[in-house]
Design a protein around this motif. Sequence first.
Motif, PDB file in Angstrom:
ATOM      1  N   GLU A 196      -6.663   3.371  15.488  1.00 48.64           N
ATOM      2  CA  GLU A 196      -6.599   3.413  16.867  1.00 48.64           C
ATOM      3  C   GLU A 196      -5.190   4.255  17.263  1.00 48.64           C
ATOM      4  OE1 GLU A 196      -7.290  -0.354  18.239  1.00 48.64           O
ATOM      5  OE2 GLU A 196      -9.426  -0.398  17.848  1.00 48.64           O
ATOM      6  N   ASP A 197      -4.297   3.493  17.815  1.00 48.14           N
ATOM      7  CA  ASP A 197      -3.265   3.998  18.303  1.00 48.14           C
ATOM      8  C   ASP A 197      -1.922   3.785  17.539  1.00 48.14           C
ATOM      9  OD1 ASP A 197      -4.391   5.287  20.640  1.00 48.14           O
ATOM     10  OD2 ASP A 197      -4.210   3.437  21.823  1.00 48.14           O
ATOM     11  N   SER A 198      -2.210   3.267  16.230  1.00 47.09           N
ATOM     12  CA  SER A 198      -1.158   2.845  15.561  1.00 47.09           C
ATOM     13  C   SER A 198      -1.086   3.429  14.132  1.00 47.09           C
ATOM     14  CB  SER A 198      -1.223   0.966  15.049  1.00 47.09           C
ATOM     15  OG  SER A 198      -1.168   0.471  16.376  1.00 47.09           O
ATOM     16  N   THR A 199       0.178   3.530  13.574  1.00 41.00           N
ATOM     17  CA  THR A 199       0.223   3.948  12.257  1.00 41.00           C
ATOM     18  C   THR A 199       0.493   2.940  11.208  1.00 41.00           C
ATOM     19  OG1 THR A 199       0.848   6.386  12.803  1.00 41.00           O
ATOM     20  CG2 THR A 199       1.477   5.686  10.555  1.00 41.00           C
ATOM     21  N   ILE A 200      -0.323   2.584  10.440  1.00 40.65           N
ATOM     22  CA  ILE A 200      -0.009   1.490   9.328  1.00 40.65           C
ATOM     23  C   ILE A 200       0.269   2.180   8.055  1.00 40.65           C
ATOM     24  CG2 ILE A 200      -0.758  -0.804   8.680  1.00 40.65           C
ATOM     25  CD1 ILE A 200      -2.723  -0.523  11.138  1.00 40.65           C
ATOM     26  N   GLY A 201       1.007   1.003   6.948  1.00 40.26           N
ATOM     27  CA  GLY A 201       0.919   1.446   5.649  1.00 40.26           C
ATOM     28  C   GLY A 201       1.748   0.775   4.717  1.00 40.26           C
ATOM     29  N   TYR A 202       1.892   1.056   3.512  1.00 43.84           N
ATOM     30  CA  TYR A 202       2.445   0.251   2.636  1.00 43.84           C
ATOM     31  C   TYR A 202       3.758   1.301   1.965  1.00 43.84           C
ATOM     32  CZ  TYR A 202      -1.720  -2.209   2.230  1.00 43.84           C
ATOM     33  OH  TYR A 202      -2.829  -3.086   2.532  1.00 43.84           O
ATOM     34  N   HIS A 203       4.891   0.601   1.421  1.00 41.89           N
ATOM     35  CA  HIS A 203       5.837   1.332   0.836  1.00 41.89           C
ATOM     36  C   HIS A 203       6.094   0.632  -0.466  1.00 41.89           C
ATOM     37  CE1 HIS A 203      10.462   2.663   0.110  1.00 41.89           C
ATOM     38  NE2 HIS A 203       9.541   3.410  -0.771  1.00 41.89           N
ATOM     39  N   PHE A 204       5.800   0.953  -1.545  1.00 43.00           N
ATOM     40  CA  PHE A 204       6.091   0.282  -3.088  1.00 43.00           C
ATOM     41  C   PHE A 204       6.626   1.134  -4.057  1.00 43.00           C
ATOM     42  CE2 PHE A 204       1.706   1.752  -3.349  1.00 43.00           C
ATOM     43  CZ  PHE A 204       1.807   2.449  -4.659  1.00 43.00           C
ATOM     44  N   VAL A 205       7.443   0.698  -4.982  1.00 45.01           N
ATOM     45  CA  VAL A 205       8.164   1.219  -5.973  1.00 45.01           C
ATOM     46  C   VAL A 205       7.607   0.605  -7.349  1.00 45.01           C
ATOM     47  CG1 VAL A 205      10.390   1.676  -7.200  1.00 45.01           C
ATOM     48  CG2 VAL A 205      10.234   1.743  -4.656  1.00 45.01           C
ATOM     49  N   LEU A 206       7.399   1.488  -8.235  1.00 40.88           N
ATOM     50  CA  LEU A 206       6.902   0.865  -9.406  1.00 40.88           C
ATOM     51  C   LEU A 206       7.738   1.593 -10.737  1.00 40.88           C
ATOM     52  CD1 LEU A 206       4.785  -0.404 -11.341  1.00 40.88           C
ATOM     53  CD2 LEU A 206       3.407   1.924 -11.283  1.00 40.88           C
ATOM     54  N   ASP A 207       8.225   0.663 -11.382  1.00 40.24           N
ATOM     55  CA  ASP A 207       8.900   1.234 -12.698  1.00 40.24           C
ATOM     56  C   ASP A 207       7.979   0.891 -13.974  1.00 40.24           C
ATOM     57  OD1 ASP A 207      11.480   1.895 -11.514  1.00 40.24           O
ATOM     58  OD2 ASP A 207      11.922  -0.532 -11.279  1.00 40.24           O
ATOM     59  N   ALA A 208       8.032   2.378 -14.641  1.00 40.74           N
ATOM     60  CA  ALA A 208       7.271   2.120 -15.944  1.00 40.74           C
ATOM     61  C   ALA A 208       7.886   2.949 -17.051  1.00 40.74           C
ATOM     62  CB  ALA A 208       5.961   2.503 -15.535  1.00 40.74           C
ATOM     63  N   LYS A 209       7.265   2.690 -18.163  1.00 44.49           N
ATOM     64  CA  LYS A 209       7.669   3.185 -19.461  1.00 44.49           C
ATOM     65  C   LYS A 209       6.690   4.193 -20.001  1.00 44.49           C
ATOM     66  CE  LYS A 209      11.487   0.002 -20.806  1.00 44.49           C
ATOM     67  NZ  LYS A 209      12.611   1.170 -20.340  1.00 44.49           N
ATOM     68  N   ASN A 210       6.693   5.320 -20.301  1.00 39.61           N
ATOM     69  CA  ASN A 210       5.880   6.048 -20.820  1.00 39.61           C
ATOM     70  C   ASN A 210       6.102   6.803 -22.100  1.00 39.61           C
ATOM     71  OD1 ASN A 210       6.579   6.850 -17.802  1.00 39.61           O
ATOM     72  ND2 ASN A 210       4.217   6.672 -18.037  1.00 39.61           N
ATOM     73  N   GLU A 211       5.111   6.830 -23.123  1.00 36.29           N
ATOM     74  CA  GLU A 211       5.504   7.486 -24.400  1.00 36.29           C
ATOM     75  C   GLU A 211       4.374   8.492 -24.642  1.00 36.29           C
ATOM     76  OE1 GLU A 211       5.402   4.585 -27.464  1.00 36.29           O
ATOM     77  OE2 GLU A 211       7.242   3.587 -26.811  1.00 36.29           O
ATOM     78  N   LEU A 212       5.107   9.847 -24.607  1.00 39.63           N
ATOM     79  CA  LEU A 212       4.106  10.958 -24.874  1.00 39.63           C
ATOM     80  C   LEU A 212       4.308  11.309 -26.347  1.00 39.63           C
ATOM     81  CD1 LEU A 212       4.993  13.054 -21.652  1.00 39.63           C
ATOM     82  CD2 LEU A 212       3.053  11.233 -21.881  1.00 39.63           C
TER      83      LEU A 212
END
Length: 219
Positions: A196-212
């Motif tokens: 409708e007339d609103s803006t809604i949302g999320y803000h999140f931060v994810l820390d991870a370890k990756n091995e390539l």
Amino acid sequence: RTDAKWAPTAKFAEGSSGDAKLLDGLREDLDLRALLPDHDVGVEDWWKTDAAKLVDLLRPGGELALLPKTNAIPSSPVLDPAEVVATTLCTLADNVDELSGEALLTWKETRKQGEREVAVIEVELEFTSRTDQGPALARRLSAAGEDTLRDDLALLMTCTSEGKGELVWDLGLDRCVSFEIALATRIDAQFSWSEEDSTIGYHFVLDAKNELSTTHGLK
């Protein structure tokens, strides 16, 4: 690659088949030649490589355009389908479109590996990427045949990664023998939409370890 002049060809594995269109956009991603310098170097020398050249390393296969099957998205009593699908886009491989940063490489030693002479190269990598996954989210919802109550979907992703690894390079065949790197990654995501007339949302931060890692046999 069996010699320095060989050119790669995309094809299905022996004994399998499929639509040839699925191979469009497939690239020789783990050749790792982008890590090499454009000038002569030797043991104990170091050089830097622009992280923007490493997209294929961080997103193996190139643009494969993987999409969910129709009606394959799990239903949720509290989440809109857009929120469910958005979680599938929160991976490092999906978020490397705008890369900045650099790799620092140092030729540590030359040694014999079987009958081959190889260079052992230390790799230190640090980069940041920014991607708008809103269009990809809309495509996945459409492919799954899902309706959403959300308008003006936006999924802005910022990824920062750093780590250290090792590249082993065959000096005779001029190709990668093996590569491995451990990365610490932070994904900062802002997911928003209009109702409708609103803006809604999320803000999140994810820390991870990756091995390539990748290994190419010596012959």
